[in-house]
Design a protein around this motif. Structure first.
Motif, mmCIF file in Angstrom:
data_model
loop_
_atom_site.group_PDB
_atom_site.id
_atom_site.type_symbol
_atom_site.label_atom_id
_atom_site.label_comp_id
_atom_site.label_asym_id
_atom_site.label_seq_id
_atom_site.Cartn_x
_atom_site.Cartn_y
_atom_site.Cartn_z
ATOM 1 N N CYS A 6 8.160 -41.698 48.136
ATOM 2 C CA CYS A 6 7.436 -40.628 48.424
ATOM 3 C C CYS A 6 6.283 -40.708 47.425
ATOM 4 O O CYS A 6 6.182 -41.646 46.538
ATOM 5 C CB CYS A 6 8.211 -39.431 47.415
ATOM 6 N N ALA A 7 5.054 -40.010 48.180
ATOM 7 C CA ALA A 7 3.941 -39.354 47.406
ATOM 8 C C ALA A 7 3.893 -37.988 47.506
ATOM 9 O O ALA A 7 4.347 -37.427 48.526
ATOM 10 C CB ALA A 7 3.017 -40.655 47.978
ATOM 11 N N PHE A 8 2.842 -37.572 46.583
ATOM 12 C CA PHE A 8 2.526 -36.413 46.389
ATOM 13 C C PHE A 8 1.011 -35.662 46.505
ATOM 14 O O PHE A 8 0.285 -36.597 46.152
ATOM 15 C CB PHE A 8 3.308 -36.237 45.010
ATOM 16 N N SER A 9 1.394 -34.591 47.418
ATOM 17 C CA SER A 9 -0.017 -34.001 47.153
ATOM 18 C C SER A 9 0.343 -32.821 46.992
ATOM 19 O O SER A 9 0.851 -32.385 46.096
ATOM 20 C CB SER A 9 -1.104 -33.339 48.970
ATOM 21 N N ASN A 10 -1.275 -31.965 46.782
ATOM 22 C CA ASN A 10 -1.174 -31.154 46.672
ATOM 23 C C ASN A 10 0.015 -29.456 47.472
ATOM 24 O O ASN A 10 0.285 -28.915 47.050
ATOM 25 C CB ASN A 10 -2.350 -30.050 46.353
ATOM 26 N N THR A 11 -1.114 -29.657 48.491
ATOM 27 C CA THR A 11 -0.470 -28.951 49.411
ATOM 28 C C THR A 11 0.507 -28.878 51.304
ATOM 29 O O THR A 11 0.109 -30.619 51.649
ATOM 30 C CB THR A 11 -1.927 -27.866 49.905
ATOM 31 N N GLY A 22 7.962 -26.707 44.916
ATOM 32 C CA GLY A 22 7.323 -26.351 43.596
ATOM 33 C C GLY A 22 7.867 -25.591 42.818
ATOM 34 O O GLY A 22 7.728 -24.876 42.365
ATOM 35 N N GLY A 23 8.975 -24.940 43.167
ATOM 36 C CA GLY A 23 9.117 -23.382 42.801
ATOM 37 C C GLY A 23 7.827 -22.170 42.378
ATOM 38 O O GLY A 23 8.492 -21.294 41.598
ATOM 39 N N GLY A 24 7.260 -22.400 43.107
ATOM 40 C CA GLY A 24 5.892 -21.226 43.263
ATOM 41 C C GLY A 24 5.082 -22.320 42.440
ATOM 42 O O GLY A 24 3.895 -21.153 42.703
ATOM 43 N N PHE A 25 4.674 -23.888 42.240
ATOM 44 C CA PHE A 25 3.179 -24.209 42.099
ATOM 45 C C PHE A 25 3.194 -25.032 43.782
ATOM 46 O O PHE A 25 3.669 -25.387 44.121
ATOM 47 C CB PHE A 25 3.572 -25.169 40.537
ATOM 48 N N PRO A 26 1.564 -25.237 43.278
ATOM 49 C CA PRO A 26 1.284 -26.326 44.592
ATOM 50 C C PRO A 26 1.549 -27.763 44.300
ATOM 51 O O PRO A 26 0.449 -28.540 43.179
ATOM 52 C CB PRO A 26 -0.501 -25.608 44.579
ATOM 53 N N ILE A 27 2.610 -27.823 44.600
ATOM 54 C CA ILE A 27 3.193 -29.798 45.537
ATOM 55 C C ILE A 27 3.308 -29.500 46.284
ATOM 56 O O ILE A 27 4.428 -28.859 46.891
ATOM 57 C CB ILE A 27 3.660 -29.571 43.677
ATOM 58 N N CYS A 54 2.436 -29.567 38.086
ATOM 59 C CA CYS A 54 3.536 -29.370 39.254
ATOM 60 C C CYS A 54 4.079 -30.347 39.392
ATOM 61 O O CYS A 54 5.568 -29.767 39.810
ATOM 62 C CB CYS A 54 2.052 -29.185 40.179
ATOM 63 N N ALA A 55 4.287 -31.526 38.709
ATOM 64 C CA ALA A 55 5.962 -31.889 39.194
ATOM 65 C C ALA A 55 6.746 -31.726 37.890
ATOM 66 O O ALA A 55 7.948 -31.436 38.865
ATOM 67 C CB ALA A 55 5.184 -33.928 38.348
ATOM 68 N N ALA A 56 5.885 -30.902 36.631
ATOM 69 C CA ALA A 56 7.263 -30.664 35.831
ATOM 70 C C ALA A 56 8.005 -29.444 36.775
ATOM 71 O O ALA A 56 9.336 -29.655 36.385
ATOM 72 C CB ALA A 56 7.197 -30.527 34.572
#
Ligand SMILES: Cc1ncc(COP(=O)(O)O)c(C=O)c1O
Length: 414
Positions: A78-83, A233-238, A268-270
């Motif tokens: 897995c790799a993470f971005s913002n949008t 993200g439950g509302g956060f940009p991830i 955002c990860a949290a």
């Protein structure tokens, strides 16, 4: 007038004038746990005291990757971005690197974010390659083919040894919450595998929403790569791109450089870790309840429309739906072209006056905080709004955007 909101809690929003709305738009999807879910807010508060960003790896990133790999069937790395848009483009790069091929096939009406290469053929036009907005570079989509969805022979004709990936929304939520004919997704899976082409599911909407493991779990088809965003993200940009170990190895080995200042940002990860924790821990209650509130939402629209003689068709899959004002069923892309989007925009406006907030395009979302109380408030609002729409339609009054164009005071752009 555009509404300006100052507060959100559970299924409700409050505007600058103190008016309250039951929200079925949910910030375009991320708020699957409702607005300001305490588990997410608390996790973010805890992380804020420990630092806002490190520009390096951190334990939350690892824990989040493990949570995604536990819950999403195709996810091994897995790799993470913002949008969502960014993660889609990371996936294309990974697919090209892994296959050594260049071409991409997307489907008509499927939306994969706003970046130039894939923002073509997003719907509403007879030209399948039409750019989604002005200002796009037509050259950016030169290596992208647009194919009709749910038509296996059309896809067969396009697949050759140059096609790196086929990307789709496994449930076409953006164009009507359309479902493919049973067996189609399996056939695409087999065809792409035979051709050495990677299959990418864009689950930015469906991920965690239509099942804990997304549409791939619900429909029993496992792609090579998956894109997640919104509800993750439950509302956060991830957002995330995840998938088969050997394919994602392109990123792990750094042959594909995965850039982005805010990638896997710890705040955002949290938030995402807390949101997935909620989905996972409470899956046995959450998903049946979302199924029920989705059905109740669809029925409220269907029944009020039928009582007021408004021709309406609603598609619904779990906690996602789409309402069309159309004289006959809307089950395919071509059917969507027969709908009256202006009339739905007007309905959205009438509902706003009744304290209900929906996306004017037709998408309907529900959350884990929507209960019978919100359904009955929606039903009462629809009981008043639908007959008003019905009489405006009968009188041939200008509706939706046409009405705004004719008015003296145009709504400012938001
Ligand atoms: C299926 C799908 N993919 C990608 C995106 C792009 O995500 P974002 O708006 O976070 O860039 C969206 C956004 O609505 C989407 O619905």
């Amino acid at each position: 007038m555009p509404v300006s909101f100052v507060g959100g809690s559970g299924p409700r929003l409050t505007d600058v004038d103190g008016n309250e709305y039951v929200d079925f738009a949910l910030a375009y999807g991320p708020m699957l746990l409702g607005h300001s879910p305490s588990a997410v807010v608390e996790a973010v508060h805890r992380q804020i005291d420990k630092g806002l960003g490190y520009g390096a790896s951190h334990p939350l990133e690892l824990a989040l990757a493990e949570a995604v790999c536990r819950t999403v069937p195709s996810a091994e790395l897995c790799a993470f971005s913002n949008t969502g848009s960014e993660a889609v483009h990371a996936a294309l790069r990974i697919a090209r690197a892994a296959t050594g091929r260049r071409r991409i096939v997307k489907f008509r009406g499927h939306y994969h974010g706003w970046l130039d290469p894939l923002h073509i053929g997003v719907g509403g036009s007879v030209d399948a390659r039409e750019p989604g907005t002005s200002g796009q570079d037509p050259d950016a989509s030169r290596s992208v083919d647009v194919c009709p969805w749910d038509d296996i022979s059309a896809l067969r004709k396009l697949l050759d040894s140059e096609v790196a990936a086929v990307i789709m929304e496994p449930i076409a939520v953006n164009r009507g919450c359309l479902s493919a004919t049973p067996g189609y997704l399996q056939a695409v899976r087999e065809l792409t595998a035979q051709n050495g082409t990677l299959l990418i599911f864009d689950e930015v909407i469906t991920g965690f929403r239509v099942a804990l493991g997304g549409a791939q779990q619900r429909l029993g088809v496992t792609p090579d790569l998956t894109i997640l965003g919104k509800a993750m993200g439950g509302g956060f940009p991830i957002s995330a791109v995840c998938g088969r170990q050997d394919v994602m190895q392109e990123v792990a080995s750094r042959r594909v450089s995965h850039m982005g200042t805010f990638n896997a940002n710890p705040i955002c990860a949290a938030a995402a870790l807390a949101a997935i924790g909620e989905y996972e821990r409470n899956a046995d209650e959450i998903y049946p309840a979302l199924e029920e509130s989705g059905i109740a939402l669809g029925n409220a629209f269907r029944e009020s429309a039928s009582a007021a003689d408004v021709p309406m068709h609603v598609n619904q899959v779990g906690a996602a739906g789409y309402a069309y004002i159309a004289k006959s069923a809307v089950l395919t892309y071509d059917d969507t072209l027969t709908a009256d989007p202006e009339a739905y925009v007007r309905l959205a406006e009438l509902l706003l006056e009744e304290g209900i907030h929906v996306i004017p395009r037709g998408i309907l979302y529900t959350s884990t905080t929507h209960t019978d109380r919100e359904t009955s408030e929606l039903e009462s609002a629809l009981e008043r709004a639908m007959p008003r729409l019905s009489s405006e339609l009968a009188n041939g009054e200008p509706l939706g955007a046409e009405r705004l164009d004719n008015s003296d005071s145009k709504a400012p752009a938001s």
